[in-house]
Design a protein around this motif. Sequence first.
Motif, PDB file in Angstrom:
ATOM      1  N   TRP A   1       0.828  -1.202   0.000  1.00  0.00           N
ATOM      2  CA  TRP A   1       0.000   0.000   0.000  1.00  0.00           C
ATOM      3  C   TRP A   1       0.865   1.256   0.000  1.00  0.00           C
ATOM      4  O   TRP A   1       0.732   2.109  -0.872  1.00  0.00           O
TER       5      TRP A   1
ATOM      6  N   PRO B   1      -3.793  -2.354  -2.140  1.00  0.00           N
ATOM      7  CA  PRO B   1      -4.172  -2.927  -0.844  1.00  0.00           C
ATOM      8  C   PRO B   1      -3.804  -4.412  -0.789  1.00  0.00           C
ATOM      9  O   PRO B   1      -3.769  -5.087  -1.831  1.00  0.00           O
TER      10      PRO B   1
ATOM     11  N   LYS C   1      -5.346  -7.096   0.080  1.00  0.00           N
ATOM     12  CA  LYS C   1      -6.301  -8.092  -0.424  1.00  0.00           C
ATOM     13  C   LYS C   1      -6.238  -8.174  -1.952  1.00  0.00           C
ATOM     14  O   LYS C   1      -6.208  -9.263  -2.534  1.00  0.00           O
ATOM     15  N   ILE C   2      -6.167  -7.007  -2.568  1.00  0.00           N
ATOM     16  CA  ILE C   2      -6.084  -7.002  -4.038  1.00  0.00           C
ATOM     17  C   ILE C   2      -4.755  -7.622  -4.473  1.00  0.00           C
ATOM     18  O   ILE C   2      -4.704  -8.410  -5.412  1.00  0.00           O
TER      19      ILE C   2
ATOM     20  N   ASP D   1      -5.100 -11.387  -4.104  1.00  0.00           N
ATOM     21  CA  ASP D   1      -6.037 -11.928  -5.104  1.00  0.00           C
ATOM     22  C   ASP D   1      -5.414 -11.939  -6.496  1.00  0.00           C
ATOM     23  O   ASP D   1      -5.521 -12.909  -7.241  1.00  0.00           O
TER      24      ASP D   1
ATOM     25  N   LYS E   1      -2.489 -12.055   2.492  1.00  0.00           N
ATOM     26  CA  LYS E   1      -2.543 -10.623   2.842  1.00  0.00           C
ATOM     27  C   LYS E   1      -2.182 -10.521   4.308  1.00  0.00           C
ATOM     28  O   LYS E   1      -2.483 -11.432   5.081  1.00  0.00           O
TER      29      LYS E   1
ATOM     30  N   ARG F   1      -4.972   0.345   7.712  1.00  0.00           N
ATOM     31  CA  ARG F   1      -6.065  -0.302   6.990  1.00  0.00           C
ATOM     32  C   ARG F   1      -6.635  -1.448   7.841  1.00  0.00           C
ATOM     33  O   ARG F   1      -5.976  -1.958   8.738  1.00  0.00           O
TER      34      ARG F   1
ATOM     35  N   THR G   1      -9.090  -7.112   7.486  1.00  0.00           N
ATOM     36  CA  THR G   1      -9.670  -7.858   6.362  1.00  0.00           C
ATOM     37  C   THR G   1      -9.087  -7.406   5.025  1.00  0.00           C
ATOM     38  O   THR G   1      -9.164  -8.124   4.033  1.00  0.00           O
ATOM     39  N   ASP G   2      -8.536  -6.219   4.995  1.00  0.00           N
ATOM     40  CA  ASP G   2      -7.872  -5.738   3.773  1.00  0.00           C
ATOM     41  C   ASP G   2      -6.700  -4.854   4.177  1.00  0.00           C
ATOM     42  O   ASP G   2      -6.722  -3.631   4.022  1.00  0.00           O
TER      43      ASP G   2
END
Length: 418
Positions: A335, A349, A351-352, A355, A366, A374, A377-378
């Motif tokens: 990030w 982020p 999570k992205i 993924d 993550k 943040r 969860t992300d």
Amino acid sequence: MKDIQIKKLISAEKKRQKKVINLIASENYVSKDVLEALGSELTNKYAEGYSRFRYYGGNENVDKIEDLCKARALKLFGLKPEKWHVNVQSLSGSPANTAVYLALVPPIVREGRLVQQKIMGMSLDQGGHLTHGHKVSATGKFWIQVPYGVDKDTEVLDYANLKEIALREKPAIIVSGYTAYPRIIDWKKMREIADACGAILMVDMSHIAGLVAGRAYLSPFEYADVVTTTVHKTLRGPRAALIFVRSDKKDASGKLLDWHKKIDKAVFPGLQGGPHVNQIAAVAVALKEASTPAFRRYAAQINKNAKVLADGLANMGWKVISGGTDSHLILIDTWMSGQKNSKGAGAVPGKIASDKLEKMGIIVNKNAIPFDTRPPTDPSGIRLGTAAETTRGKREKDFKIIAKKIDEILREAQSYPV
Ligand SMILES: Cc1ncc(COP(=O)(O)O)c(C=O)c1O
């Protein structure tokens, strides 16, 4: 296997594991021998109790397996049986840690009231594990966590600050050894801090156990009172845990503290029933494998690969937490990298990032980074590890390519709407 549905799913998972690049820092690939022990007839046996003190008959072979496993565990880490005891029955890392607290710093009932003792542990968002006293874990409900973390600028442990916290809070036990901390830990300093406030020093070496066994990371045994570890991470064994405890510790009056007896009682019958004997046999197999020169070369290679991966990503503009690694583990701030770095790596982020990498066949998790702004969860980062792919034979040149691939995928992820 006659169950076609499960057979197909196992086969699909086998294929998935072969196809991907696995950079999950807590995973590894076990040998066929470990799998054979896990899938053996030992799974049929009940063996509540310990060697020669069982509540069921028919344990003559199981006793030998458990004894052998214990002897191999002590030998692997260079421990004298007259000074150290090992319990090999914990089903996994979380119950092992809970057993230690239950045995050595239990909640006390005083005048009809429950008095909770203090665990000084690294907070989850800074790299600690849930079982180091986080409030969602039983360890944070029956004990009080005294949290600590890393220095904001260097992102490594600040031992002076830790000592200050310890002297102020007077915890009953200090936990060192973490889930997402890439650097070397100064066990001697941790011992000094524990001594300064009269706490027990527990080391949870779950992540680094294989490196310690392979002499690629400093051993904590000279300094710790208790050492717990999972077997399924860098140690490359089955899902299981070991608890090592000093059996020669005495109180101020010279009386033996008998911590080992308390630990055994906390595991069974305190927290568990019958041990998973197939698992214990598989642990014994893994411990033998870890005592070979080949395993030492493996551990050294894990470190080399991790350094190449960390340096590669740093050179391409990604912010590597603490500036590098001394282990198998690397934390990347995906990030802030883009916002801080002139080399143009974008703000992605966690999570992205994970993924997108997964879509391209690279499996990571993550992960929060120290002082993350943040949500969990992300979070802001990803955690990478080199143990699993080193098992599959990857070397420095392969990790240079992996670093490049990660960079390409994450750069592409910059355009993803956040
Ligand atoms: C440092 C540490 N301790 C304990 C555990 C818990 O192990 P398990 O998942 O086997 O309960 C983990 C798991 O990741 C860990 O990283």
